[in-house]
Design a protein around this motif. Structure first.
Motif, PDB file in Angstrom:
ATOM      1  N   MET A 151      28.854  55.775  44.868  1.00  0.00           N
ATOM      2  CA  MET A 151      27.941  56.437  43.931  1.00  0.00           C
ATOM      3  C   MET A 151      28.334  57.912  43.758  1.00  0.00           C
ATOM      4  N   SER A 152      28.675  58.569  44.857  1.00  0.00           N
ATOM      5  CA  SER A 152      29.102  59.975  44.791  1.00  0.00           C
ATOM      6  C   SER A 152      30.384  60.113  43.987  1.00  0.00           C
ATOM      7  N   VAL A 153      31.310  59.203  44.245  1.00  0.00           N
ATOM      8  CA  VAL A 153      32.598  59.271  43.537  1.00  0.00           C
ATOM      9  C   VAL A 153      32.367  59.105  42.034  1.00  0.00           C
ATOM     10  N   ILE A 154      31.562  58.122  41.682  1.00  0.00           N
ATOM     11  CA  ILE A 154      31.317  57.835  40.258  1.00  0.00           C
ATOM     12  C   ILE A 154      30.637  59.016  39.573  1.00  0.00           C
ATOM     13  N   THR A 155      29.522  59.470  40.124  1.00  0.00           N
ATOM     14  CA  THR A 155      28.754  60.521  39.441  1.00  0.00           C
ATOM     15  C   THR A 155      29.516  61.846  39.389  1.00  0.00           C
ATOM     16  N   ASN A 156      30.258  62.161  40.437  1.00  0.00           N
ATOM     17  CA  ASN A 156      30.978  63.441  40.429  1.00  0.00           C
ATOM     18  C   ASN A 156      32.219  63.413  39.549  1.00  0.00           C
ATOM     19  N   SER A 157      32.917  62.290  39.520  1.00  0.00           N
ATOM     20  CA  SER A 157      34.076  62.188  38.614  1.00  0.00           C
ATOM     21  C   SER A 157      33.608  62.341  37.180  1.00  0.00           C
ATOM     22  N   TYR A 158      32.538  61.623  36.856  1.00  0.00           N
ATOM     23  CA  TYR A 158      32.016  61.632  35.487  1.00  0.00           C
ATOM     24  C   TYR A 158      31.501  63.022  35.111  1.00  0.00           C
ATOM     25  N   SER A 159      30.615  63.554  35.966  1.00  0.00           N
ATOM     26  CA  SER A 159      29.946  64.792  35.572  1.00  0.00           C
ATOM     27  C   SER A 159      30.906  65.972  35.537  1.00  0.00           C
ATOM     28  N   ASN A 160      31.969  65.947  36.338  1.00  0.00           N
ATOM     29  CA  ASN A 160      32.926  67.061  36.283  1.00  0.00           C
ATOM     30  C   ASN A 160      33.602  67.124  34.919  1.00  0.00           C
ATOM     31  N   VAL A 161      34.100  65.978  34.462  1.00  0.00           N
ATOM     32  CA  VAL A 161      34.835  65.989  33.195  1.00  0.00           C
ATOM     33  C   VAL A 161      33.887  66.226  32.025  1.00  0.00           C
ATOM     34  N   VAL A 162      32.730  65.557  32.045  1.00  0.00           N
ATOM     35  CA  VAL A 162      31.837  65.701  30.883  1.00  0.00           C
ATOM     36  C   VAL A 162      31.353  67.144  30.758  1.00  0.00           C
ATOM     37  N   SER A 163      31.012  67.782  31.884  1.00  0.00           N
ATOM     38  CA  SER A 163      30.492  69.149  31.766  1.00  0.00           C
ATOM     39  C   SER A 163      31.612  70.142  31.478  1.00  0.00           C
ATOM     40  N   SER A 164      32.770  69.952  32.086  1.00  0.00           N
ATOM     41  CA  SER A 164      33.871  70.893  31.854  1.00  0.00           C
ATOM     42  C   SER A 164      34.388  70.794  30.421  1.00  0.00           C
ATOM     43  N   PHE A 165      34.619  69.572  29.956  1.00  0.00           N
ATOM     44  CA  PHE A 165      35.184  69.406  28.609  1.00  0.00           C
ATOM     45  C   PHE A 165      34.171  69.830  27.552  1.00  0.00           C
ATOM     46  N   TYR A 166      32.900  69.444  27.752  1.00  0.00           N
ATOM     47  CA  TYR A 166      31.907  69.863  26.764  1.00  0.00           C
ATOM     48  C   TYR A 166      31.715  71.386  26.798  1.00  0.00           C
ATOM     49  N   GLY A 167      31.735  71.961  28.002  1.00  0.00           N
ATOM     50  CA  GLY A 167      31.646  73.418  28.129  1.00  0.00           C
ATOM     51  C   GLY A 167      32.776  74.103  27.371  1.00  0.00           C
ATOM     52  N   SER A 168      33.972  73.533  27.442  1.00  0.00           N
ATOM     53  CA  SER A 168      35.118  74.089  26.712  1.00  0.00           C
ATOM     54  C   SER A 168      34.927  73.961  25.208  1.00  0.00           C
ATOM     55  N   LYS A 169      34.315  72.854  24.795  1.00  0.00           N
ATOM     56  CA  LYS A 169      34.014  72.685  23.364  1.00  0.00           C
ATOM     57  C   LYS A 169      32.962  73.706  22.934  1.00  0.00           C
ATOM     58  N   PHE A 170      31.935  73.850  23.761  1.00  0.00           N
ATOM     59  CA  PHE A 170      30.804  74.717  23.430  1.00  0.00           C
ATOM     60  C   PHE A 170      31.259  76.173  23.307  1.00  0.00           C
ATOM     61  N   GLN A 171      32.077  76.618  24.259  1.00  0.00           N
ATOM     62  CA  GLN A 171      32.570  78.005  24.237  1.00  0.00           C
ATOM     63  C   GLN A 171      33.804  78.147  23.355  1.00  0.00           C
ATOM     64  N   ARG A 172      34.281  77.031  22.854  1.00  0.00           N
ATOM     65  CA  ARG A 172      35.453  76.948  21.978  1.00  0.00           C
ATOM     66  C   ARG A 172      36.753  77.295  22.683  1.00  0.00           C
ATOM     67  N   ALA A 223      32.007  63.611  26.476  1.00  0.00           N
ATOM     68  CA  ALA A 223      32.081  65.031  26.093  1.00  0.00           C
ATOM     69  C   ALA A 223      32.585  65.203  24.668  1.00  0.00           C
ATOM     70  N   VAL A 224      33.532  64.369  24.253  1.00  0.00           N
ATOM     71  CA  VAL A 224      34.053  64.477  22.881  1.00  0.00           C
ATOM     72  C   VAL A 224      32.933  64.225  21.877  1.00  0.00           C
ATOM     73  N   PHE A 225      32.088  63.231  22.154  1.00  0.00           N
ATOM     74  CA  PHE A 225      31.035  62.886  21.200  1.00  0.00           C
ATOM     75  C   PHE A 225      29.811  63.795  21.305  1.00  0.00           C
ATOM     76  N   ALA A 226      29.668  64.494  22.431  1.00  0.00           N
ATOM     77  CA  ALA A 226      28.447  65.283  22.658  1.00  0.00           C
ATOM     78  C   ALA A 226      28.353  66.452  21.685  1.00  0.00           C
ATOM     79  N   ASN A 227      27.147  66.662  21.173  1.00  0.00           N
ATOM     80  CA  ASN A 227      26.897  67.812  20.301  1.00  0.00           C
ATOM     81  C   ASN A 227      26.010  68.849  20.958  1.00  0.00           C
ATOM     82  N   SER A 228      25.445  68.517  22.103  1.00  0.00           N
ATOM     83  CA  SER A 228      24.570  69.464  22.801  1.00  0.00           C
ATOM     84  C   SER A 228      24.619  69.145  24.296  1.00  0.00           C
TER      85      SER A 228
END
Lengths: 257, 315
Positions: free
Chosen positions: A70-91, A162-167
């Motif tokens: 469970m830790s592996v799954i949630t941390n792998s997922y949340s790292n990429v989704v937050s980092s990539f979306y953060g990069s999109k958000f800040q451009r 993260a690619v599809f996220a708008n917010s």
């Protein structure tokens, strides 16, 4: 770009990703560890001692592999989704998009960053679990193989989200409403034998069930699912997600206007 | 095509239609020679940023082609991107990262080894006056510092073509002048520069050639000198030593009194300013200083854009 330059670009992305989650370690490393310790104390020690055995194992030994996964799954997922979306958000994703770095290197770099955190937290949780339960590793190749593939798969899934996220809301919807239910219903806390024929069969469409069972097999030697089939399922999903993610980057979906 | 003979930038029939049907670029052609300092001017929404977005591959073109030093941005994107550095209009770096990390990482994306990246990062941070801020979170930098950080980042892989989209927007005059000097210096060292700006004085001071874009079309593409030579008249402001009780009259020069010590006059290109001064001196009026009422290029710019609008209105 020659291969050496591609390697430099890849290691730059990975180093930046690792540096990011290490810099904010109170947000990225501490919470999952505390959560898992609570799970061990409550489900393993307090309630687990009253449950008795599950699939022939003390409950804490049964539940520990699932909690690590469970830790592996949630941390792998949340790292990429937050980092990539953060990069999109800040451009600042544009720093990569204007560079000659190929899309497949960008994808592998983010995925490797997600895997670093997922596997790092998984290792921390495994060390903690040794305090609560005794393990004798049943199969090292199965354990390592499935944990790597699971981390890979959910890192890829995080990037697609993260690619599809708008917010920032969009990056928490999937973890909250899809990932968490799938993990809880994926045989982390129980054997699917308890569900009966119908719900047991329904559970088979949950990919996390295959990962948890394969990992549990690697650690303690019991499983509800055929191990080869587990690897095939995770491999198939990973390949599918890899090509979807790469295609999104190649098309520049929601990244290039 | 050899790199030495290929233009720094060649745009052919470039068209961009957005998903909502808005046509931002209507088949523009543009050539920028190697070593040039080129201005791309136009009102808001004219297509400048779309053009730059396509050049640096952040915007997908609908049709046409773009080559950077002979390398097509589609067929040979890796080489094309090695040659170009971009300074966008909006801040687009990670505000939580330190300037030194932003630069070293950007170098890494171009395949530059860490040791060389660190040396170059130090060099450009020093040149742009940011070295003392190298290790602070970039969100703490002032607006002008952030803009200079983006210039340093665009130069870290030492591109042969530097594209700047409104680089001095919101920057104070002193800093703007120092950025001009920096850009002139790197242009003299051989870097081709393309600049979009709202400060037309900036284009006139820095650039040798200019294209004016309006409603997705190039309405003028020539040298700054040629463009300014198209001006038929200029308006000058004259400051007098003594207060004037009334507006003097000089035949052929329509003088207007702005206040007691200030006159305004329109002078045709064919006329001599000396004749005006001679006439004023004869009337015992001592002019102590003279300046253009507006930027010369600005007058021409508005004329061209207005003419383009009129042509559109007439079908």
């Amino acid at each position: 770009m020659d291969n050496r330059q591609k390697w430099i670009a890849f290691t730059t992305i990975v180093r930046r990703e690792v540096h990011r989650f290490m810099r904010i370690w109170p947000q990225t490393l501490v919470p999952p560890v505390i959560t898992i310790v609570l799970y061990f104390v409550i489900f393993g020690q307090l309630i687990g001692s009253r449950i008795g055995e599950m699939a022939g194992l003390p409950y804490i030994q049964f539940v520990a592999p699932g909690l690590i996964m469970m830790s592996v799954i949630t941390n792998s997922y949340s790292n990429v989704v937050s980092s990539f979306y953060g990069s999109k958000f800040q451009r600042n994703i544009e720093e990569l998009l204007v560079s000659p770095t190929p899309n497949w290197i960008i994808l592998l770099g983010y995925v490797a960053g997600g895997m670093s955190r997922g596997l790092g937290v998984g290792a921390l949780v495994t060390l903690l679990s040794l305090y609560f339960a005794d393990f004798s590793l049943h199969s090292l190749p199965v354990t390592i193989g499935i944990v790597l593939m699971t981390s890979l798969m959910f890192s890829l899934a995080g990037l697609i989200n993260a690619v599809f996220a708008n917010s920032f809301d969009d990056i928490s919807i999937i973890p909250t409403f899809v990932l968490t239910p799938l993990i809880y219903l994926g045989g982390v806390f129980y054997s699917i034998d308890l569900l009966g024929d119908f719900w047991g069969s329904v559970s088979l469409i949950n990919p996390i069930l295959y990962m948890v069972n394969a990992f549990r097999y690697g650690m303690v030697g019991i499983t509800d699912i055929n191990i080869a089939w587990s690897f095939a399922m995770v491999g198939m999903f990973s390949a599918l997600l890899f090509f979807v993610a790469l295609n999104l980057l190649e098309k520049g979906s929601r990244l290039r206007s | 095509m050899s790199q030495s003979t290929a233009p720094a930038l060649q745009i052919t029939q470039l068209t961009k239609e957005y998903d909502d049907g808005f046509v931002a670029l209507k088949g523009i052609d543009l050539n920028v020679a190697e070593g040039d300092f080129f201005a791309l001017l136009g009102p808001n929404g004219a297509g400048k940023s779309t053009t730059i977005g396509i050049i640096c591959s952040l915007v997908r073109k609908t049709a046409g082609s773009v080559t950077i030093f002979g390398h097509d941005i589609d067929a040979d994107f890796s080489s094309a991107k090695q040659f170009i550095g971009v300074v966008p209009q909006e801040f687009n770096f990670n505000q939580f990262e330190k300037p030194i990390d932003i630069l070293v990482n950007q170098a890494g994306y171009y395949g530059i080894p860490a040791k060389i990246a660190a040396e170059r990062a130090e060099k450009y941070l020093i040149q742009l006056g940011l070295w003392d801020k190298a290790h602070v979170p970039s969100r703490t930098l002032s607006g002008g510092m952030k803009r200079r950080l983006m210039i340093a980042r665009a130069l870290i892989h030492e591109p042969r073509l530097l594209v700047l989209d409104e680089p001095t927007a919101g920057v104070d005059i002193e800093l703007r002048r120092s950025m001009w000097e920096f850009l002139q210096a790197i242009n003299e060292q051989g870097t081709t520069i393309i600049l979009t700006t709202h400060y037309l004085e900036e284009a006139e001071s820095l650039c040798r050639n200019v294209a004016i874009i309006d409603h997705g079309q190039i309405v003028q593409n020539t040298s700054i000198r040629e463009l300014i030579s198209q001006l038929s008249k200029e308006t000058f402001i004259l400051d007098t030593r003594e207060a004037l009780s009334s507006c003097p009259e000089v035949e052929g020069y329509p003088l207007k009194q702005v206040d007691t010590n200030t006159l305004e006059v329109d002078v045709d290109k064919a006329q001599s300013i000396n004749a005006l001064f001679t006439a004023l001196t004869a009337q015992a009026i001592d002019v102590v200083s003279m300046r253009n009422k507006t930027n010369r290029l600005e007058e021409l710019f508005f004329d061209l854009v207005a003419k383009n609008l009129k042509e559109k209105a007439n079908g």
